[in-house]
Enzyme design. Structure first.
Site, PDB file in Angstrom:
ATOM      1  N   HIS A 191       3.024  -3.404  20.421  1.00 49.72           N
ATOM      2  CA  HIS A 191       3.767  -3.724  19.446  1.00 49.72           C
ATOM      3  C   HIS A 191       3.504  -4.927  18.394  1.00 49.72           C
ATOM      4  CE1 HIS A 191       8.281  -4.544  18.665  1.00 49.72           C
ATOM      5  NE2 HIS A 191       8.076  -5.743  18.730  1.00 49.72           N
ATOM      6  N   GLU A 222       2.440 -11.709  10.467  1.00 41.47           N
ATOM      7  CA  GLU A 222       1.676 -11.217  11.568  1.00 41.47           C
ATOM      8  C   GLU A 222       0.182 -11.171  11.592  1.00 41.47           C
ATOM      9  OE1 GLU A 222       3.658  -7.809  13.301  1.00 41.47           O
ATOM     10  OE2 GLU A 222       2.224  -7.336  14.598  1.00 41.47           O
ATOM     11  N   LYS A 248       0.877  -1.245   0.138  1.00 40.92           N
ATOM     12  CA  LYS A 248       0.007   0.051   0.013  1.00 40.92           C
ATOM     13  C   LYS A 248       0.796   1.295  -0.038  1.00 40.92           C
ATOM     14  CE  LYS A 248      -1.492   0.104   4.802  1.00 40.92           C
ATOM     15  NZ  LYS A 248      -2.603   0.035   5.763  1.00 40.92           N
ATOM     16  N   HIS A 268       5.127  -3.748  23.881  1.00 41.82           N
ATOM     17  CA  HIS A 268       6.632  -3.896  24.245  1.00 41.82           C
ATOM     18  C   HIS A 268       6.747  -2.994  25.742  1.00 41.82           C
ATOM     19  CE1 HIS A 268      10.907  -3.843  23.731  1.00 41.82           C
ATOM     20  NE2 HIS A 268      10.687  -4.594  22.750  1.00 41.82           N
TER      21      HIS A 268
END
Ligand code: FAD
Ligand code: SIN
Length: 536
Positions: free
Chosen positions: A356, A380, A38, A247
């Site tokens: 995170h 992910e 993108k 995180h």
């Protein structure tokens, strides 16, 4: 409306998307592989990875069972053991391939052995890294390798809007409808503003995570959960979305910045110690592994200390470390700290937890197959079962490599049977006009991130989840109204996608009546004896 046909359609050009493209290009030299991304090819979560990639490397000290045990321990009982074994056992070979493609990892001084780092939750040194720029080194390597194949085409500034299924052919589809198929996607070409139909024999979602759903995140602005939201709209199964990883140590910058800059866990692996403003250690009150406990524990400890003290940050003390070695390992972190007036060798580094990593995502099996036929997911955006309730540091890049490879191999022998679907209608833009006020979208985004940060952050409760769901519903209705009446823009689509992701996180969180891994709720502070995945 432009119609393009490609054998394989890959959405995303991070580690998962490019690894898949390279593997598929080799396996299917006569097939066309189109990668949509993108923004630019190099912009991804991957490129910002700092700490490195975990793999069992030093066989004198380490072994597969130890890496598996560490991953399962971090995952708080929710990892799928057979999938973790695949990750750990196939991982080193995939990393060796990357090295073969030209990736550099740091070596020990005057030696040919890799300098293996250690991060939170790892019982051994097993993190291969390139200074604090491992992600960029891997992204660079993959882009250069992909460039060598004439059957890979990368289309930049092309925004995937929606997956095409039987729904677009006029069929009624619900999540339990058997035999849902994916025929490609609608995409907005940001260069000319046109919406195109891209038809494919198989589509592979590699769109990354959704950190931008929170106010403070280490994820770049592209991380808006588009793939997870598209898959959910297409009626695919999504799981474990309540496990958003914070995180422990992003750099606290009073000026505010998006994304927040990460201070790698590898700094703690190198000897950095978490402290209060007064210089006192506090992790001994939370876990015997101190600053190197798994992330969920450390992030919660920092959050709790900040709340107790009413402070905006805690500190990471590196002043006792060897200056030359620190600079050699963490040049980017050192430079960034100095840019806001902090010298890590003289001052403690102010840190604060930030969103995170998205541990859940589109549910896939060990070959990356989603619940929709001809639709795969890797990286992910997928939920393989590797991370369970909390991802172990540096297992994500590894997961991208291992499972993208597996997806490519699963396609062998399948493509001929999957033709290009006919009769897919043009994108319906009837009744839409150019937006009069972009501020409605930007304000919606601000509200969304506030809602998620206040009500569904590190510490949760029933009341907070309920408040979040009520507010999200209103935001959803307002945004759907905009969507029906406004010309499509990436900003509007990202807001819609983030609202969907926020809903998935909050709904999964409110269903989980226990605290496990990254999901901590004051109403049910203990872990239940049985294990349950949140499948939506
Ligand atoms: P990404 O690398 O995020 O790529 C997603 C791609 O999808 C991008 O190209 C994006 O443009 C594209 N995309 C998204 N939506 C659309 C759309 N609608 N249309 C078209 N294209 C789209 N993990 C580790 O293992 N070790 C580490 O040291 C580490 N450090 C990290 C440090 C930081 C600061 C961050 C943010 C993450 C870190 N992680 C680390 C996590 C890891 O980097 C990511 O989980 C991993 O890189 C994800 O790879 P991916 O290919 O799935 O997605
Ligand atoms: C870090 O360098 O601390 C990030 C590692 C990871 O997210 O796996």
């Amino acid at each position: 409306m432009t119609r393009t046909q490609t054998d394989l359609l890959v959405l995303g050009s991070g580690i998962a998307g490019l690894t898949f493209a390279i593997k598929a290009a080799g396996l299917f030299p006569d097939r066309q592989i189109l990668v949509l991304t993108k923004t630019t090819e190099g912009e991804s979560n991957t490129r910002y990875a700092q700490g490195g990639v975990a793999a069992v490397w030093d066989l004198q000290k380490d072994n597969f069972d130890k890496h598996i045990a560490d991953t399962l321990d971090a995952g708080a009982g929710l990892c799928k053991k057979d999938i973790v074994r695949i990750l750990v056992e196939e991982g080193p070979e995939r990393v060796r391939e990357m090295i073969g493609w030209g990736a550099h990892f740091d070596k020990e001084k005057d030696s040919n052995a890799y300098d293996l780092a250690r991060e939170g939750g790892h019982s051994e040194h097993r993190i291969l890294h390139f200074k604090d720029l491992t992600g960029w080194e891997m992204q660079r390597t993959l882009m250069e390798e992909a460039d060598k194949y004439s059957n890979i085409k990368i289309l930049e500034y092309c925004f995937a809007l929606d997956l095409i299924t039987q729904h677009h052919l006029g069929h009624m589809i619900i999540r339990v409808t058997p035999g849902i198929e994916c025929y490609g996607c609608y995409a907005l070409n940001k260069q000319n503003g046109e919406i195109e139909i891209i038809l494919a024999r198989a589509t592979i979602l590699c769109t990354g995570g959704a950190g931008q759903v929170y106010k403070s995140t280490t994820n770049p602005v592209i991380a808006t959960g588009d793939g997870i939201a598209m898959a959910y709209r297409a009626k695919s199964r999504v799981e474990n979305m309540e496990f958003m990883q914070f995180h422990p140590t992003s750099l606290y910058n009073p000026a505010g910045e998006n994304p927040s800059f990460l201070v790698s866990e590898a700094v703690r692996g190198f000897g950095g110690i978490l402290k209060t403003a007064e210089g006192a250690e506090f992790m001994q009150h939370y876990d015997p592994r101190l600053s190197l406990a798994p992330r969920d524990i450390v992030a919660r400890a920092i959050d709790s200390e900040m709340k107790k003290r009413g402070t905006d940050c805690m500190y990471l003390d590196c002043r006792h470390l060897d200056q030359e070695a620190f600079l050699a390992h963490f040049p980017t972190i050192d430079e960034k700290c100095k840019s806001i007036g902090i010298d890590p060798m003289k001052d403690m580094i102010p840190i604060v937890p930030a969103c995170h990593y998205t541990c859940g995502g589109v549910m896939v099996d060990e070959h990356g197959r989603t619940s929709i036929q001809r639709l795969y997911a890797a990286g992910e955006c997928s939920s393989t079962g590797v991370h369970g309730a909390n991802r172990l540091a540096s297992n994500s890049l590894l997961e991208g490599l291992v499972f993208a490879h597996r997806v490519a191999h699963d396609l062998v022998g399948k493509l001929d049977a999957w033709g290009f679907q006919e009769g897919v209608p043009d994108w319906n833009a009837e009744g839409t006009t150019d937006p009069q006020e972009m501020v409605l979208i930007t304000q919606g985004l601000k509200e969304l991130r506030e809602i998620m940060s206040y009500y569904v952050g590190i510490v949760r409760s029933n009341v907070r989840s309920k408040r979040a769901l009520d507010r999200l519903f209103l935001l959803y209705q307002e945004t759907e109204e905009l969507y029906k009446t406004t010309t499509i823009s990436p900003q509007l689509m990202e807001l819609r996608n983030l609202i969907t992701v926020a809903y998935l996180i909050t709904r999964s969180a409110s269903h989980r009546r226990e605290s496990r891994g990254l999901h901590y709720t004051t109403d049910y502070p203990d872990q239940r004896p049985f294990v349950e995945h949140s499948v939506l």
